[in-house]
Write a protein that holds these residues in place. Structure first.
Motif, PDB file in Angstrom:
ATOM      1  N   LYS A 371       0.831  -1.207   0.000  1.00  0.00           N
ATOM      2  CA  LYS A 371       0.000   0.000   0.000  1.00  0.00           C
ATOM      3  C   LYS A 371       0.868   1.262   0.000  1.00  0.00           C
ATOM      4  O   LYS A 371       1.828   1.356   0.775  1.00  0.00           O
ATOM      5  N   SER A 421      -1.856  -3.999   4.176  1.00  0.00           N
ATOM      6  CA  SER A 421      -2.337  -3.888   2.795  1.00  0.00           C
ATOM      7  C   SER A 421      -3.691  -4.557   2.585  1.00  0.00           C
ATOM      8  O   SER A 421      -4.115  -4.736   1.447  1.00  0.00           O
ATOM      9  N   TYR A 458      -2.125   0.332  -4.714  1.00  0.00           N
ATOM     10  CA  TYR A 458      -1.223  -0.801  -4.522  1.00  0.00           C
ATOM     11  C   TYR A 458      -0.071  -0.783  -5.524  1.00  0.00           C
ATOM     12  O   TYR A 458      -0.271  -0.510  -6.711  1.00  0.00           O
TER      13      TYR A 458
END
Length: 534
Positions: A371, A421, A458
């Motif tokens: 992330k 994430s 991402y």
């Protein structure tokens, strides 16, 4: 046997099997129309419909010659339609792709030459180049499978859209230079007849890397490599930086490198849609669904040292339909895994990495989602139109966003600081603690900035060496990869798509040799390190 309720099951579809039956039904209907229509309005034509004549003799009449001519014209038109219909009947025979039923939108065909897993910019760029390079029209049937056509969480559209040649590896420099050349001539490549011209809103303001005394030697080494590859890059002393960009604080800056052309930023969403629109116009099949598995065959081979190795070949991709437990099987010749941050999940479906640790069979695809935050802030007294994309020696970056005193910025965290994430929630404290102080140090005017909003996206992060994995898998013989770009996939997408198409259709890389990025390096432990990762 009935599948379990939670198990994906094949989607029932019989388009091909019912086509002859449908043709027979349509032929019967048209034959009836051909006989029935002449009787409309008390008109009949015995020479065209003897069955009707036998039933209605004694009741034949013509209201007028004009009306008769009109009806005769209708019959002639109908005869012409019969000619077209007979041609369609021939086309439905084996060897033809025609079907009397329309393809359900978003549903993949039952077979394809190539299935691309992942409909981000890399996937659609690859699809475009495959169709561009095919020897004959419709010579290569390509399907692109994308699970989220809104692209709400796609890495492509959540990036800041930068492009640069300032890398340390010749392969990365060449990929970005080739991509920049493509973008300069984008109308020639991606324009679609009778559609609006392509405009990705490219802003050629360059990249500016700032280095302290400790980083200046590496910056000079990178500069020499970039110049040797043909990149238009120059080095700036602190005095030259102050002269060109007076709003920068050069305290602690020993050297800078500046991209004079082919660097800047553009709108990622517009590039993605341009590739997608063009590829579809060329015959690529878009599919809204998720790949959930493969059907494959296995062949045992023996190595020179007598060890047994299993070679796999995929024959079918199972694509699950949206909001359904049903899947559509798609027979195919090869698969390209371009699923970005989730490409390792796709690889696991065919057993890549399942073997003993330290073996080729046990070598995983080391790509995972990481992330990254992008912050939007406002500073009315900040840098103006001449502002490039600036990266300081700590990795903090910013660029101008529009003309109203808005900027985008951020910082990649260290390994110890990597955020969770599992979602795309934004950590605003990270901006105040890690990003803002460096921004204010670099540009004193940013001391009074105001944070407006932020988002997260991402990276398809290659944990092995932060570089792309491009090429085939040595044991799954018809699976190709283009993944693991770790933040620079968008800017290199035009050249990467071309490289994959060359590897498939020409049997080798031709424009840029990307052999160093192959999968086998992961097994051998040979890292290909890029020093300029943001």
């Amino acid at each position: 046997m009935t599948p379990d309720a939670g198990e994906p099951r094949p989607l029932s579809r019989s388009h091909g099997a019912c086509s002859i039956t449908v043709l027979s039904m349509l032929a019967g209907m048209l034959s009836w129309i051909r006989c029935a229509v002449p009787a409309v309005g008390s008109l009949s034509f015995p020479h065209r419909c003897p069955c009707l004549l036998s039933q209605r003799q004694g009741r034949l009449s013509f209201s007028s010659s004009a009306r008769a001519r009109k009806q005769d014209d209708f019959i002639q038109d109908l005869e012409k339609e019969f000619v077209k219909f007979r041609q369609k009947a021939k086309e439905v025979l084996p060897g033809s792709g025609w079907s009397p039923l329309h393809q359900t939108p978003g549903l993949p065909p039952e077979w394809a030459d190539i299935v691309i897993v992942g409909g981000g910019v890399i996937g659609w760029a690859t699809a475009y180049w495959l169709k561009k390079k095919e020897a004959i029209r419709e010579g290569v049937r390509v399907v692109v499978v994308e699970r989220d056509p809104t692209y709400a969480k796609a890495s492509t559209v959540l990036s800041i859209g930068g492009i640069r040649q300032q890398f340390s590896l010749p392969e990365n420099i060449q990929l970005s230079m080739q991509s920049a050349h493509f973008l300069r001539n984008i109308q020639e490549h991606l324009n679609v007849l009778n559609e609006e011209p392509v405009d990705i809103q490219f802003n050629p303001s360059g990249y500016l890397f700032l280095a302290g005394k400790e980083q200046s030697e590496v910056l000079e080494e990178n500069y020499r490599i970039q110049r040797a590859e043909g990149a238009a890059v120059t080095l700036l002393t602190p005095q030259q930086i102050q002269s060109k960009f007076p709003w920068i604080n050069t305290d602690g800056v020993a050297l800078a490198s500046y991209g004079m052309e082919n660097e800047g930023w553009f709108d990622p969403w517009l590039l993605l849609n341009a590739f997608r629109r063009k590829a579809i116009s060329m015959g690529v099949y878009p599919c809204h669904g998720e790949v959930v598995g493969f059907q494959h065959s296995t062949r045992e081979m023996e190595t020179d040292d007598g060890r047994s190795v299993s070679l796999k070949r995929i024959h079918q991709v199972n694509v699950r339909m949206p909001n359904s437990m049903e899947y559509q099987p798609v027979e195919c010749a090869l698969i390209i895994n371009e699923a970005g941050a989730w490409s390792s999940k796709v690889a696991e479906m065919i057993g890549i990495g399942d073997g003993p640790e330290g073996t080729l069979e046990g070598t995983k695809l080391p790509v995972e989602p990481r992330k990254r935050y992008v912050y939007l802030f406002h500073c009315p007294n900040g840098p103006g139109l001449e502002c490039p994309l600036v990266i300081d020696h700590k990795g903090v970056y910013f660029r101008r966003e529009g003309l109203g005193g808005n900027y985008l910025g951020g910082l990649s965290p260290t390994e110890e600081e990597e955020p969770d994430s599992s979602d795309l929630e934004v950590d605003y404290e990270y901006f105040h603690e890690a990003v803002w102080p460096s921004l204010a140090q670099c540009v004193p005017a940013f001391e009074s900035l105001r944070l407006k909003s932020a988002w997260a996206g991402y990276y398809d992060y290659n944990t092995f060496d932060q570089n792309a994995i491009i090429g085939t898998h040595p044991l799954v013989t018809n699976m190709y990869f283009a993944t693991g770009f770790s933040g620079h996939g968008l800017q290199q997408s035009p050249a990467v798509g071309r490289a994959i198409a060359e590897l498939i259709l020409d049997g080798k890389f031709k424009t840029v040799d990307l052999g160093a990025f192959d999968f086998i390096r992961l097994f051998r432990g040979t890292k290909v390190l890029e020093r300029n990762i943001l």
